[in-house]
Design a protein around this motif. Structure first.
Motif, short mmCIF file in Angstrom:
data_model
loop_
_atom_site.label_atom_id
_atom_site.label_comp_id
_atom_site.label_asym_id
_atom_site.label_seq_id
_atom_site.Cartn_x
_atom_site.Cartn_y
_atom_site.Cartn_z
N PHE A 47 4.21 22.53 -26.28
CA PHE A 47 4.43 21.18 -25.75
C PHE A 47 3.09 20.48 -25.66
N LYS A 48 3.00 19.31 -26.26
CA LYS A 48 1.79 18.49 -26.17
C LYS A 48 2.21 17.04 -26.33
N ASP A 49 1.69 16.18 -25.46
CA ASP A 49 2.05 14.76 -25.44
C ASP A 49 3.56 14.64 -25.31
N SER A 50 4.24 14.16 -26.31
CA SER A 50 5.71 14.06 -26.24
C SER A 50 6.37 14.94 -27.30
N SER A 51 5.63 15.89 -27.82
CA SER A 51 6.13 16.75 -28.88
C SER A 51 6.43 18.15 -28.34
N LEU A 52 7.61 18.65 -28.70
CA LEU A 52 8.00 20.01 -28.35
C LEU A 52 8.37 20.71 -29.66
N VAL A 53 7.65 21.78 -29.96
CA VAL A 53 7.81 22.46 -31.25
C VAL A 53 8.18 23.91 -31.02
N LEU A 54 9.21 24.37 -31.73
CA LEU A 54 9.65 25.76 -31.69
C LEU A 54 9.40 26.38 -33.04
N ALA A 59 14.09 30.43 -36.74
CA ALA A 59 14.24 28.97 -36.82
C ALA A 59 12.94 28.26 -36.49
N ASP A 60 12.82 27.07 -37.04
CA ASP A 60 11.73 26.15 -36.69
C ASP A 60 12.37 24.83 -36.29
N LYS A 61 11.84 24.22 -35.26
CA LYS A 61 12.42 22.96 -34.78
C LYS A 61 11.34 22.14 -34.11
N SER A 62 11.43 20.83 -34.27
CA SER A 62 10.50 19.91 -33.62
C SER A 62 11.31 18.80 -32.95
N VAL A 63 10.96 18.50 -31.71
CA VAL A 63 11.67 17.48 -30.94
C VAL A 63 10.65 16.50 -30.35
N LEU A 135 12.26 23.67 -20.94
CA LEU A 135 11.83 23.73 -22.33
C LEU A 135 12.98 24.19 -23.23
N GLN A 136 13.73 25.18 -22.77
CA GLN A 136 14.89 25.65 -23.53
C GLN A 136 15.95 24.54 -23.66
N LYS A 137 16.17 23.83 -22.59
CA LYS A 137 17.16 22.74 -22.59
C LYS A 137 16.79 21.65 -23.59
N TYR A 138 15.53 21.25 -23.59
CA TYR A 138 15.10 20.16 -24.47
C TYR A 138 15.09 20.59 -25.94
N LEU A 139 15.06 21.87 -26.20
CA LEU A 139 15.09 22.34 -27.59
C LEU A 139 16.50 22.48 -28.16
N LYS A 140 17.50 22.36 -27.30
CA LYS A 140 18.90 22.49 -27.77
C LYS A 140 19.39 21.22 -28.40
#
Length: 140
Positions: A47-54, A59-63, A135-140
């Motif tokens: 998590f940095k600024d407004s970016s959340l990256v998995l 899997a790979d995901k960016s929110v 963090l888990q919630k925002y990645l769903k």
């Protein structure tokens, strides 16, 4: 005209103060990293600024988070005693027998890095549970 000026000036002041408070919060926490790994499997969340990256083995995901979500993360982190997260006791020890990934947080705040103690992925110490869950919630 005078009436419009009386309404506009306080409104602009409120917006300025609100934005300043949000900017102050944004400057407090620069980065959050969560890592969980074991033989052949890993999960990394940044998590940095407004970016959340998995990034993970499956899997790979960016929110991109909304301003409200970012502020929520900052508020959660502000409740954590960062200087003590390295001494937190994990509620379970399944990672010792490879029954769970070994998880940990690294939180960078004001150029100081705070690393949590290790814990079972999905079962952090109660002091870190809210941060883990959001963090888990925002990645769903």
């Amino acid at each position: 005209m005078n009436f419009l000026l009386k309404i506009t000036v306080p409104f602009i002041f409120i917006i300025f103060v609100s934005c300043s408070a949000q900017e102050k919060n944004k400057k407090e926490v620069f980065k959050i990293s969560y890592k969980a790994e074991t033989r052949g499997s890993f999960i990394i969340i940044h998590f940095k600024d407004s970016s959340l990256v998995l990034k993970s083995t499956s899997a790979d995901k960016s929110v991109v988070l909304s301003n409200a979500e970012v502020i929520n993360i900052y508020n959660i982190v502000s409740k954590i005693k960062l200087s003590e997260i390295g001494a937190l006791i994990a509620p379970s020890n399944e990672r010792y027998r490879d029954a769970a990934l070994t998880g940990s947080f690294i939180i960078l705040k004001n150029d100081t890095s705070y690393t949590s103690s290790n814990f079972d992925h999905g079962n952090p110490p109660k002091e870190l549970q809210e941060l883990y869950n959001i963090l888990q919630k925002y990645l769903k």
